[in-house]
Design a protein around this motif. Structure first.
Motif, PDB file in Angstrom:
ATOM      1  N   LEU A   1      39.561  46.018  33.695  1.00 56.18           N
ATOM      2  CA  LEU A   1      40.979  45.668  33.812  1.00 56.18           C
ATOM      3  C   LEU A   1      41.584  46.594  34.855  1.00 56.18           C
ATOM      4  CD1 LEU A   1      43.629  44.352  32.711  1.00 56.18           C
ATOM      5  CD2 LEU A   1      43.716  46.186  31.052  1.00 56.18           C
ATOM      6  N   THR A   2      42.236  46.020  35.847  1.00 50.57           N
ATOM      7  CA  THR A   2      42.883  46.840  36.879  1.00 50.57           C
ATOM      8  C   THR A   2      44.365  46.563  36.815  1.00 50.57           C
ATOM      9  OG1 THR A   2      40.941  46.524  38.242  1.00 50.57           O
ATOM     10  CG2 THR A   2      42.896  47.394  39.350  1.00 50.57           C
ATOM     11  N   LEU A   3      45.131  47.642  36.633  1.00 50.94           N
ATOM     12  CA  LEU A   3      46.582  47.495  36.529  1.00 50.94           C
ATOM     13  C   LEU A   3      47.155  48.021  37.826  1.00 50.94           C
ATOM     14  CD1 LEU A   3      46.586  49.032  33.007  1.00 50.94           C
ATOM     15  CD2 LEU A   3      46.969  46.637  33.532  1.00 50.94           C
ATOM     16  N   LEU A   4      47.826  47.155  38.539  1.00 47.86           N
ATOM     17  CA  LEU A   4      48.379  47.590  39.822  1.00 47.86           C
ATOM     18  C   LEU A   4      49.754  48.167  39.555  1.00 47.86           C
ATOM     19  CD1 LEU A   4      47.319  44.311  41.602  1.00 47.86           C
ATOM     20  CD2 LEU A   4      46.128  46.516  41.630  1.00 47.86           C
TER      21      LEU A   4
END
Lengths: 174, 238
Positions: free
Chosen positions: B220-223
Protein backbone atom coordinates in the motif's frame (compact mmCIF):
# COMPACT_ATOMS: atom_id res chain seq x y z
CA UNK A 1 23.74 11.84 29.56
CA UNK A 2 20.24 10.94 28.69
CA UNK A 3 19.33 14.15 26.83
CA UNK A 4 21.76 13.93 23.96
CA UNK A 5 21.07 10.35 23.32
CA UNK A 6 17.33 9.98 23.39
CA UNK A 7 16.18 13.49 22.67
CA UNK A 8 16.82 13.42 19.00
CA UNK A 9 15.24 10.12 18.31
CA UNK A 10 13.52 11.39 15.22
CA UNK A 11 12.59 7.83 14.49
CA UNK A 12 8.96 8.44 14.20
CA UNK A 13 8.83 11.92 12.90
CA UNK A 14 6.01 11.95 10.42
CA UNK A 15 6.85 14.02 7.41
CA UNK A 16 3.58 15.01 5.89
CA UNK A 17 5.16 15.47 2.52
CA UNK A 18 6.63 12.04 1.93
CA UNK A 19 4.79 8.97 0.71
CA UNK A 20 4.39 6.13 3.13
CA UNK A 21 4.50 2.53 1.96
CA UNK A 22 3.18 -0.34 4.00
CA UNK A 23 3.93 -3.86 2.91
CA UNK A 24 2.80 -7.13 4.44
CA UNK A 25 1.85 -10.64 3.48
CA UNK A 26 -1.79 -10.00 4.08
CA UNK A 27 -4.18 -7.13 4.75
CA UNK A 28 -7.59 -7.69 6.31
CA UNK A 29 -9.95 -4.74 6.25
CA UNK A 30 -12.90 -5.01 8.60
CA UNK A 31 -14.80 -1.99 7.50
CA UNK A 32 -17.71 -2.61 9.84
CA UNK A 33 -15.40 -2.07 12.82
CA UNK A 34 -13.04 0.29 10.96
CA UNK A 35 -9.99 -1.87 11.54
CA UNK A 36 -7.34 -2.81 9.02
CA UNK A 37 -4.81 -5.46 9.98
CA UNK A 38 -1.55 -5.90 8.15
CA UNK A 39 0.02 -9.23 9.06
CA UNK A 40 3.15 -11.14 8.12
CA UNK A 41 6.50 -9.36 7.70
CA UNK A 42 4.99 -5.91 7.96
CA UNK A 43 7.25 -3.12 6.82
CA UNK A 44 6.35 0.56 6.92
CA UNK A 45 8.68 3.02 5.21
CA UNK A 46 8.56 6.79 5.04
CA UNK A 47 11.63 8.62 3.90
CA UNK A 48 14.44 7.67 6.25
CA UNK A 49 12.18 6.10 8.83
CA UNK A 50 11.33 2.43 8.69
CA UNK A 51 9.40 0.12 10.98
CA UNK A 52 9.09 -3.62 10.94
CA UNK A 53 6.69 -5.75 12.95
CA UNK A 54 4.87 -9.06 12.80
CA UNK A 55 1.50 -7.35 12.79
CA UNK A 56 0.19 -3.80 12.42
CA UNK A 57 -3.37 -3.01 13.41
CA UNK A 58 -4.76 0.27 12.14
CA UNK A 59 -7.83 1.71 13.83
CA UNK A 60 -9.43 4.33 11.69
CA UNK A 61 -12.31 6.63 12.46
CA UNK A 62 -14.89 7.05 9.77
CA UNK A 63 -15.95 10.70 9.26
CA UNK A 64 -19.57 11.09 10.26
CA UNK A 65 -21.52 11.15 7.03
CA UNK A 66 -23.53 14.34 6.84
CA UNK A 67 -26.99 13.98 5.45
CA UNK A 68 -28.52 10.69 4.48
CA UNK A 69 -26.43 7.72 5.34
CA UNK A 70 -25.56 6.71 1.85
CA UNK A 71 -25.13 3.05 0.99
CA UNK A 72 -22.17 1.07 2.20
CA UNK A 73 -20.06 3.04 -0.21
CA UNK A 74 -20.60 6.04 1.97
CA UNK A 75 -16.99 5.83 2.96
CA UNK A 76 -16.16 6.50 -0.61
CA UNK A 77 -12.98 8.34 -1.21
CA UNK A 78 -13.47 12.02 -0.92
CA UNK A 79 -15.12 11.83 2.45
CA UNK A 80 -12.07 10.63 4.22
CA UNK A 81 -11.59 9.34 7.67
CA UNK A 82 -8.52 9.53 9.76
CA UNK A 83 -6.25 7.11 11.45
CA UNK A 84 -7.04 7.01 15.13
CA UNK A 85 -4.23 4.79 16.32
CA UNK A 86 -1.85 2.07 15.23
CA UNK A 87 -0.69 -0.99 17.14
CA UNK A 88 2.43 -2.79 16.07
CA UNK A 89 3.08 -6.17 17.66
CA UNK A 90 5.77 -8.78 17.50
CA UNK A 91 9.49 -7.93 17.25
CA UNK A 92 8.87 -4.28 16.56
CA UNK A 93 11.94 -2.68 14.98
CA UNK A 94 12.01 1.03 14.28
CA UNK A 95 14.94 2.63 12.51
CA UNK A 96 15.53 6.26 11.76
CA UNK A 97 18.67 7.73 10.23
CA UNK A 98 21.13 6.57 12.87
CA UNK A 99 18.98 5.27 15.70
CA UNK A 100 17.26 1.96 16.14
CA UNK A 101 14.66 1.00 18.73
CA UNK A 102 13.34 -2.49 19.22
CA UNK A 103 10.55 -3.63 21.51
CA UNK A 104 7.78 -6.17 21.86
CA UNK A 105 5.11 -3.70 20.82
CA UNK A 106 4.57 -0.12 19.79
CA UNK A 107 1.40 1.90 20.15
CA UNK A 108 0.97 5.07 18.06
CA UNK A 109 -1.69 7.53 19.14
CA UNK A 110 -2.26 9.82 16.22
CA UNK A 111 -4.18 12.43 18.15
CA UNK A 112 -1.54 13.00 20.78
CA UNK A 113 1.28 12.12 18.37
CA UNK A 114 2.82 9.95 21.06
CA UNK A 115 4.34 6.55 20.48
CA UNK A 116 4.87 4.14 23.35
CA UNK A 117 7.21 1.24 22.71
CA UNK A 118 7.04 -1.34 25.44
CA UNK A 119 8.58 -4.66 26.43
CA UNK A 120 12.34 -5.28 26.29
CA UNK A 121 13.05 -1.91 24.77
CA UNK A 122 16.53 -1.53 23.32
CA UNK A 123 17.52 1.85 21.91
CA UNK A 124 20.78 2.01 19.99
CA UNK A 125 22.63 4.79 18.26
CA UNK A 126 25.84 3.71 16.71
CA UNK A 127 27.75 1.90 19.49
CA UNK A 128 25.61 3.40 22.29
CA UNK A 129 22.94 1.14 23.69
CA UNK A 130 20.22 1.87 26.26
CA UNK A 131 17.69 -0.61 27.55
CA UNK A 132 14.47 -0.15 29.47
CA UNK A 133 10.90 -1.33 29.44
CA UNK A 134 9.08 1.65 28.04
CA UNK A 135 10.13 4.23 25.48
CA UNK A 136 7.76 7.14 25.05
CA UNK A 137 8.40 9.25 21.94
CA UNK A 138 6.69 12.52 21.19
CA UNK A 139 6.55 12.46 17.41
CA UNK A 140 6.16 16.20 17.01
CA UNK A 141 9.18 17.13 19.05
CA UNK A 142 10.94 13.78 18.81
CA UNK A 143 11.66 13.93 22.52
CA UNK A 144 12.04 10.40 23.84
CA UNK A 145 11.89 9.17 27.43
CA UNK A 146 13.17 5.75 28.26
CA UNK A 147 12.02 4.32 31.57
CA UNK A 148 12.53 1.08 33.36
CA UNK A 149 10.23 1.37 36.34
CA UNK A 150 6.40 1.23 36.54
CA UNK A 151 6.41 -0.50 33.23
CA UNK A 152 2.82 -1.53 33.48
CA UNK A 153 3.66 -5.16 33.14
CA UNK A 154 5.97 -4.73 30.19
CA UNK A 155 9.07 -6.86 30.44
CA UNK A 156 11.66 -4.88 32.36
CA UNK A 157 15.39 -5.32 32.04
CA UNK A 158 17.14 -7.13 34.85
CA UNK A 159 17.75 -4.93 37.87
CA UNK A 160 14.87 -2.65 36.89
CA UNK A 161 17.11 0.25 35.96
CA UNK A 162 17.75 1.92 32.63
CA UNK A 163 21.10 0.60 31.57
CA UNK A 164 23.10 2.56 29.09
CA UNK A 165 26.33 1.57 27.51
CA UNK A 166 28.23 4.50 26.03
CA UNK A 167 31.34 3.65 24.16
CA UNK A 168 34.14 5.85 25.40
CA UNK A 169 35.35 7.28 22.13
CA UNK A 170 32.00 7.49 20.45
CA UNK A 171 30.85 11.00 19.60
CA UNK A 172 27.20 10.68 18.53
CA UNK A 173 27.66 11.65 14.91
CA UNK A 174 25.83 14.81 13.92
CA UNK B 1 -12.13 1.39 -25.28
CA UNK B 2 -8.86 1.44 -23.41
CA UNK B 3 -9.11 4.12 -20.68
CA UNK B 4 -5.77 5.20 -19.36
CA UNK B 5 -5.96 6.19 -15.76
CA UNK B 6 -4.53 9.48 -14.64
CA UNK B 7 -2.03 9.25 -11.84
CA UNK B 8 -2.44 12.63 -10.19
CA UNK B 9 0.56 13.37 -8.05
CA UNK B 10 -0.14 16.99 -7.27
CA UNK B 11 2.24 17.77 -4.47
CA UNK B 12 2.25 21.05 -2.66
CA UNK B 13 5.44 22.54 -1.37
CA UNK B 14 4.80 22.25 2.29
CA UNK B 15 4.52 25.71 3.74
CA UNK B 16 6.48 24.45 6.63
CA UNK B 17 10.16 23.94 6.04
CA UNK B 18 10.89 20.52 4.53
CA UNK B 19 10.93 17.97 7.39
CA UNK B 20 14.46 17.37 8.62
CA UNK B 21 15.28 14.31 10.68
CA UNK B 22 16.66 15.64 13.93
CA UNK B 23 20.38 15.08 13.96
CA UNK B 24 21.97 13.29 16.78
CA UNK B 25 24.30 15.71 18.48
CA UNK B 26 23.69 16.87 22.05
CA UNK B 27 22.41 20.46 22.48
CA UNK B 28 22.03 22.62 25.58
CA UNK B 29 18.43 22.96 26.72
CA UNK B 30 18.03 26.55 25.42
CA UNK B 31 19.21 25.72 21.96
CA UNK B 32 17.05 22.61 22.02
CA UNK B 33 14.04 24.67 22.96
CA UNK B 34 14.82 27.15 20.18
CA UNK B 35 15.40 24.34 17.72
CA UNK B 36 12.17 22.87 18.90
CA UNK B 37 10.30 26.02 17.99
CA UNK B 38 11.71 25.89 14.55
CA UNK B 39 10.76 22.25 14.35
CA UNK B 40 8.37 22.28 11.50
CA UNK B 41 4.76 21.56 12.05
CA UNK B 42 4.16 17.90 11.82
CA UNK B 43 1.03 16.96 10.00
CA UNK B 44 -0.92 14.13 11.45
CA UNK B 45 -0.06 10.84 9.76
CA UNK B 46 -2.98 10.70 7.38
CA UNK B 47 -3.16 7.13 6.31
CA UNK B 48 -6.42 7.30 4.45
CA UNK B 49 -6.70 3.55 4.54
CA UNK B 50 -10.48 3.58 4.75
CA UNK B 51 -10.49 5.54 1.50
CA UNK B 52 -8.91 2.53 0.05
CA UNK B 53 -11.46 0.26 1.70
CA UNK B 54 -14.14 2.42 0.10
CA UNK B 55 -12.54 1.96 -3.25
CA UNK B 56 -12.51 -1.78 -2.92
CA UNK B 57 -16.03 -1.86 -1.71
CA UNK B 58 -16.97 -0.18 -4.94
CA UNK B 59 -15.56 -3.12 -6.83
CA UNK B 60 -17.30 -5.62 -4.62
CA UNK B 61 -20.64 -3.91 -4.69
CA UNK B 62 -20.44 -3.17 -8.35
CA UNK B 63 -19.89 -6.80 -9.13
CA UNK B 64 -22.45 -8.22 -6.77
CA UNK B 65 -25.05 -5.66 -7.75
CA UNK B 66 -24.45 -6.32 -11.37
CA UNK B 67 -25.19 -9.96 -10.90
CA UNK B 68 -28.09 -9.94 -8.53
CA UNK B 69 -30.36 -7.25 -9.86
CA UNK B 70 -33.15 -8.52 -12.07
CA UNK B 71 -32.83 -7.26 -15.65
CA UNK B 72 -35.71 -5.09 -16.71
CA UNK B 73 -35.21 -5.31 -20.39
CA UNK B 74 -32.91 -7.27 -22.59
CA UNK B 75 -32.47 -6.40 -26.22
CA UNK B 76 -30.42 -8.48 -28.60
CA UNK B 77 -29.32 -7.49 -32.07
CA UNK B 78 -29.54 -10.96 -33.51
CA UNK B 79 -29.79 -14.50 -32.26
CA UNK B 80 -28.68 -17.54 -34.09
CA UNK B 81 -28.20 -21.14 -33.13
CA UNK B 82 -24.68 -22.31 -33.76
CA UNK B 83 -23.29 -25.70 -32.84
CA UNK B 84 -25.63 -26.24 -29.94
CA UNK B 85 -25.42 -22.73 -28.58
CA UNK B 86 -27.82 -19.85 -28.69
CA UNK B 87 -25.67 -16.97 -29.88
CA UNK B 88 -26.87 -13.49 -29.08
CA UNK B 89 -25.18 -10.60 -30.82
CA UNK B 90 -24.73 -7.35 -28.94
CA UNK B 91 -26.98 -8.23 -26.02
CA UNK B 92 -27.90 -5.21 -23.92
CA UNK B 93 -29.43 -5.50 -20.53
CA UNK B 94 -30.57 -2.52 -18.51
CA UNK B 95 -32.68 -2.06 -15.46
CA UNK B 96 -32.88 -0.61 -12.01
CA UNK B 97 -31.12 -2.23 -9.11
CA UNK B 98 -32.72 -2.78 -5.76
CA UNK B 99 -31.93 0.80 -4.78
CA UNK B 100 -33.73 1.91 -7.87
CA UNK B 101 -30.53 3.03 -9.55
CA UNK B 102 -30.06 2.53 -13.28
CA UNK B 103 -27.51 0.10 -14.61
CA UNK B 104 -26.83 -1.36 -18.00
CA UNK B 105 -24.70 -4.20 -19.16
CA UNK B 106 -23.64 -4.85 -22.72
CA UNK B 107 -21.55 -7.54 -24.29
CA UNK B 108 -20.35 -8.09 -27.79
CA UNK B 109 -21.67 -11.63 -27.77
CA UNK B 110 -23.40 -13.98 -25.40
CA UNK B 111 -23.57 -17.69 -26.10
CA UNK B 112 -25.89 -19.81 -24.05
CA UNK B 113 -25.36 -23.53 -24.06
CA UNK B 114 -28.57 -25.28 -24.94
CA UNK B 115 -27.75 -28.23 -22.73
CA UNK B 116 -28.77 -28.68 -19.14
CA UNK B 117 -26.14 -26.35 -17.74
CA UNK B 118 -27.51 -23.31 -19.47
CA UNK B 119 -24.19 -21.60 -18.82
CA UNK B 120 -23.72 -18.34 -20.68
CA UNK B 121 -20.39 -17.28 -22.11
CA UNK B 122 -19.93 -13.60 -22.64
CA UNK B 123 -17.40 -11.68 -24.65
CA UNK B 124 -16.46 -8.05 -24.33
CA UNK B 125 -18.50 -7.20 -21.27
CA UNK B 126 -19.12 -3.62 -20.26
CA UNK B 127 -21.28 -2.57 -17.36
CA UNK B 128 -22.27 0.78 -16.01
CA UNK B 129 -23.65 1.11 -12.51
CA UNK B 130 -24.56 3.91 -10.19
CA UNK B 131 -23.23 3.08 -6.78
CA UNK B 132 -24.49 5.98 -4.79
CA UNK B 133 -26.03 9.32 -5.62
CA UNK B 134 -22.77 10.88 -6.67
CA UNK B 135 -20.76 7.91 -7.91
CA UNK B 136 -20.99 5.76 -10.97
CA UNK B 137 -18.74 2.84 -11.83
CA UNK B 138 -17.84 1.35 -15.17
CA UNK B 139 -16.69 -2.25 -15.38
CA UNK B 140 -15.03 -3.73 -18.40
CA UNK B 141 -14.02 -7.37 -18.73
CA UNK B 142 -12.81 -9.15 -21.81
CA UNK B 143 -14.73 -12.31 -21.14
CA UNK B 144 -17.06 -13.88 -18.65
CA UNK B 145 -19.05 -16.98 -17.90
CA UNK B 146 -22.27 -17.13 -15.91
CA UNK B 147 -23.18 -20.49 -14.41
CA UNK B 148 -26.82 -20.30 -13.30
CA UNK B 149 -26.63 -23.60 -11.39
CA UNK B 150 -23.70 -22.65 -9.23
CA UNK B 151 -24.79 -19.04 -9.32
CA UNK B 152 -21.25 -17.97 -10.09
CA UNK B 153 -20.33 -15.23 -12.48
CA UNK B 154 -16.71 -15.44 -13.52
CA UNK B 155 -15.10 -12.48 -15.25
CA UNK B 156 -11.67 -12.98 -16.73
CA UNK B 157 -8.93 -11.84 -19.04
CA UNK B 158 -8.47 -8.58 -17.21
CA UNK B 159 -11.14 -6.61 -15.49
CA UNK B 160 -11.05 -2.89 -15.07
CA UNK B 161 -13.36 -0.86 -12.85
CA UNK B 162 -13.23 2.94 -13.07
CA UNK B 163 -15.41 5.14 -10.95
CA UNK B 164 -16.51 8.71 -11.37
CA UNK B 165 -14.32 9.80 -8.49
CA UNK B 166 -11.03 8.71 -9.94
CA UNK B 167 -10.70 5.21 -8.57
CA UNK B 168 -9.30 2.57 -10.86
CA UNK B 169 -9.32 -1.09 -9.95
CA UNK B 170 -7.72 -3.79 -12.03
CA UNK B 171 -7.85 -7.53 -11.55
CA UNK B 172 -6.95 -10.33 -13.87
CA UNK B 173 -10.03 -12.37 -13.02
CA UNK B 174 -12.83 -12.52 -10.47
CA UNK B 175 -15.32 -15.13 -9.36
CA UNK B 176 -18.50 -13.62 -8.05
CA UNK B 177 -20.47 -16.04 -5.89
CA UNK B 178 -23.84 -14.46 -6.25
CA UNK B 179 -25.89 -15.86 -3.44
CA UNK B 180 -23.36 -15.29 -0.73
CA UNK B 181 -22.30 -11.90 -2.09
CA UNK B 182 -18.67 -12.87 -2.24
CA UNK B 183 -16.07 -11.87 -4.78
CA UNK B 184 -12.77 -13.64 -5.16
CA UNK B 185 -10.44 -11.65 -7.29
CA UNK B 186 -7.11 -12.88 -8.45
CA UNK B 187 -4.34 -10.61 -9.19
CA UNK B 188 -2.29 -8.97 -9.76
CA UNK B 189 -4.77 -6.72 -8.01
CA UNK B 190 -4.13 -3.03 -8.56
CA UNK B 191 -6.16 -0.26 -6.96
CA UNK B 192 -5.44 3.39 -7.56
CA UNK B 193 -7.24 6.21 -5.80
CA UNK B 194 -6.34 9.89 -5.94
CA UNK B 195 -3.73 9.49 -3.23
CA UNK B 196 -3.26 5.80 -2.63
CA UNK B 197 -2.17 2.77 -4.55
CA UNK B 198 -2.64 -0.78 -3.41
CA UNK B 199 -1.18 -3.84 -5.06
CA UNK B 200 -1.72 -7.39 -3.94
CA UNK B 201 -1.71 -10.95 -5.17
CA UNK B 202 -5.40 -11.50 -4.65
CA UNK B 203 -8.46 -10.06 -2.97
CA UNK B 204 -11.57 -11.49 -1.39
CA UNK B 205 -14.58 -9.32 -0.72
CA UNK B 206 -17.24 -10.63 1.61
CA UNK B 207 -20.64 -9.66 2.86
CA UNK B 208 -21.23 -6.66 0.75
CA UNK B 209 -17.80 -5.26 1.16
CA UNK B 210 -17.63 -5.19 4.95
CA UNK B 211 -14.73 -7.58 4.98
CA UNK B 212 -11.88 -7.45 2.53
CA UNK B 213 -8.82 -9.63 2.50
CA UNK B 214 -5.82 -8.97 0.35
CA UNK B 215 -3.35 -11.78 0.15
CA UNK B 216 -0.02 -12.98 -1.13
CA UNK B 217 1.96 -9.87 -0.45
CA UNK B 218 0.31 -6.53 -0.24
CA UNK B 219 1.84 -3.17 -0.92
CA UNK B 220 0.00 0.00 0.00
CA UNK B 221 1.49 3.35 -1.00
CA UNK B 222 0.00 6.47 0.51
CA UNK B 223 0.89 9.58 -1.39
CA UNK B 224 1.03 12.90 0.44
CA UNK B 225 -2.35 14.56 0.07
CA UNK B 226 -2.30 16.66 -3.08
CA UNK B 227 -3.18 20.31 -2.46
CA UNK B 228 -6.42 19.90 -4.35
CA UNK B 229 -7.48 16.86 -2.28
CA UNK B 230 -11.07 17.32 -1.20
CA UNK B 231 -10.15 16.29 2.29
CA UNK B 232 -7.08 18.54 2.39
CA UNK B 233 -6.60 19.54 6.01
CA UNK B 234 -4.14 22.32 6.73
CA UNK B 235 -1.32 21.12 8.98
CA UNK B 236 -2.73 21.44 12.42
CA UNK B 237 -1.05 24.41 14.00
CA UNK B 238 -2.68 24.20 17.38
Amino acid sequence: QQGGFGENFGGLQVQGDQPITIESNQLDVDDANSIATFSGDVEVVQGETMMRAAKLIVHYVRKAQDGAQAVATSNMPGNSSDIDRLEAEGDVYVKSTDQVATANRADFDMKTQIVVMSGDVVLTQGPNVATGCRLTIHMETSVAQLQSRDCGGAAAPAGGRVRMLLSPNSQPNG
Amino acid sequence: MERNWRLTLGRKAPHQQPGAIATGQARPAAEFARANQHARRVRRLKVALPLLAGAIIVAGLAATWLARSAPVDLTVAATTIQNGQLVMEDPRMSGKDKNDRPYFVTAQRAMQALDRTGAIDLEGINANLTLDPETTAEIAALAGRYDPKAEVLRLYDSIEVTTSNDIVIRLSSADILLNDGRLEGNGPVYIQTPNQTLQSGNVTIQNGGDRLTFGNRVKLTLLPAATGGTDQRAANDE
